[in-house]
Design a protein around this motif. Sequence first.
Motif, PDB file in Angstrom:
ATOM      1  N   MET A 193       0.853  -1.176   0.000  1.00  0.00           N
ATOM      2  CA  MET A 193       0.000   0.000   0.000  1.00  0.00           C
ATOM      3  C   MET A 193       0.899   1.240   0.000  1.00  0.00           C
ATOM      4  N   ILE A 194       0.560   2.181  -0.834  1.00  0.00           N
ATOM      5  CA  ILE A 194       1.325   3.422  -0.898  1.00  0.00           C
ATOM      6  C   ILE A 194       0.883   4.315   0.256  1.00  0.00           C
ATOM      7  N   LYS A 195       1.813   4.602   1.146  1.00  0.00           N
ATOM      8  CA  LYS A 195       1.475   5.261   2.406  1.00  0.00           C
ATOM      9  C   LYS A 195       0.953   6.690   2.224  1.00  0.00           C
ATOM     10  N   LYS A 196       1.579   7.485   1.332  1.00  0.00           N
ATOM     11  CA  LYS A 196       1.148   8.876   1.158  1.00  0.00           C
ATOM     12  C   LYS A 196      -0.276   8.956   0.616  1.00  0.00           C
ATOM     13  N   MET A 197      -0.587   8.095  -0.349  1.00  0.00           N
ATOM     14  CA  MET A 197      -1.950   8.103  -0.902  1.00  0.00           C
ATOM     15  C   MET A 197      -2.950   7.599   0.115  1.00  0.00           C
ATOM     16  N   ASN A 198      -2.535   6.652   0.941  1.00  0.00           N
ATOM     17  CA  ASN A 198      -3.422   6.146   1.979  1.00  0.00           C
ATOM     18  C   ASN A 198      -3.736   7.237   2.998  1.00  0.00           C
ATOM     19  N   GLN A 199      -2.741   8.060   3.334  1.00  0.00           N
ATOM     20  CA  GLN A 199      -2.975   9.166   4.275  1.00  0.00           C
ATOM     21  C   GLN A 199      -3.910  10.208   3.674  1.00  0.00           C
ATOM     22  N   LYS A 200      -3.747  10.489   2.377  1.00  0.00           N
ATOM     23  CA  LYS A 200      -4.653  11.435   1.712  1.00  0.00           C
ATOM     24  C   LYS A 200      -6.070  10.881   1.679  1.00  0.00           C
ATOM     25  N   SER A 201      -6.187   9.579   1.400  1.00  0.00           N
ATOM     26  CA  SER A 201      -7.524   8.983   1.353  1.00  0.00           C
ATOM     27  C   SER A 201      -8.198   9.049   2.714  1.00  0.00           C
ATOM     28  N   LEU A 202      -7.427   8.858   3.763  1.00  0.00           N
ATOM     29  CA  LEU A 202      -7.969   8.931   5.118  1.00  0.00           C
ATOM     30  C   LEU A 202      -8.453  10.344   5.434  1.00  0.00           C
ATOM     31  N   ALA A 203      -7.650  11.340   5.055  1.00  0.00           N
ATOM     32  CA  ALA A 203      -8.026  12.733   5.330  1.00  0.00           C
ATOM     33  C   ALA A 203      -9.309  13.114   4.587  1.00  0.00           C
ATOM     34  N   PHE A 204      -9.373  12.796   3.302  1.00  0.00           N
ATOM     35  CA  PHE A 204     -10.568  13.133   2.529  1.00  0.00           C
ATOM     36  C   PHE A 204     -11.769  12.302   2.971  1.00  0.00           C
ATOM     37  N   GLY A 205     -11.546  11.016   3.213  1.00  0.00           N
ATOM     38  CA  GLY A 205     -12.652  10.135   3.579  1.00  0.00           C
ATOM     39  C   GLY A 205     -13.279  10.480   4.920  1.00  0.00           C
TER      40      GLY A 205
END
Length: 87
Positions: A1-13
């Motif tokens: 899992m790409i960590k930076k994109m996962n953090q962005k997805s968490l913030a937006f979600g």
Amino acid sequence: MIKKMNQKSLAFGVSGIALFIISGFMHSQSLGILSAVLLIIGLVYYSKSKGYPGWLGLLGVLFPLFSFTPIVLFIILVFMPDRQKKI
């Protein structure tokens, strides 16, 4: 899992889900639309973080009659295998 994109997805979600709940209490259609947009952006980032194309997250837009479609799509994405795993 790409960590930076996962953090962005968490913030937006999380922002989208929080606004969705608030818009329900306030009966605000504009907040409801904003929450759906934020949640779908989060789904796009989440699908990219798992190695899938970003358009997979956009499937939440295809069914506007059902307000719970993005949440169902999130549940489906959670159970999809991670293509970014290192062997």
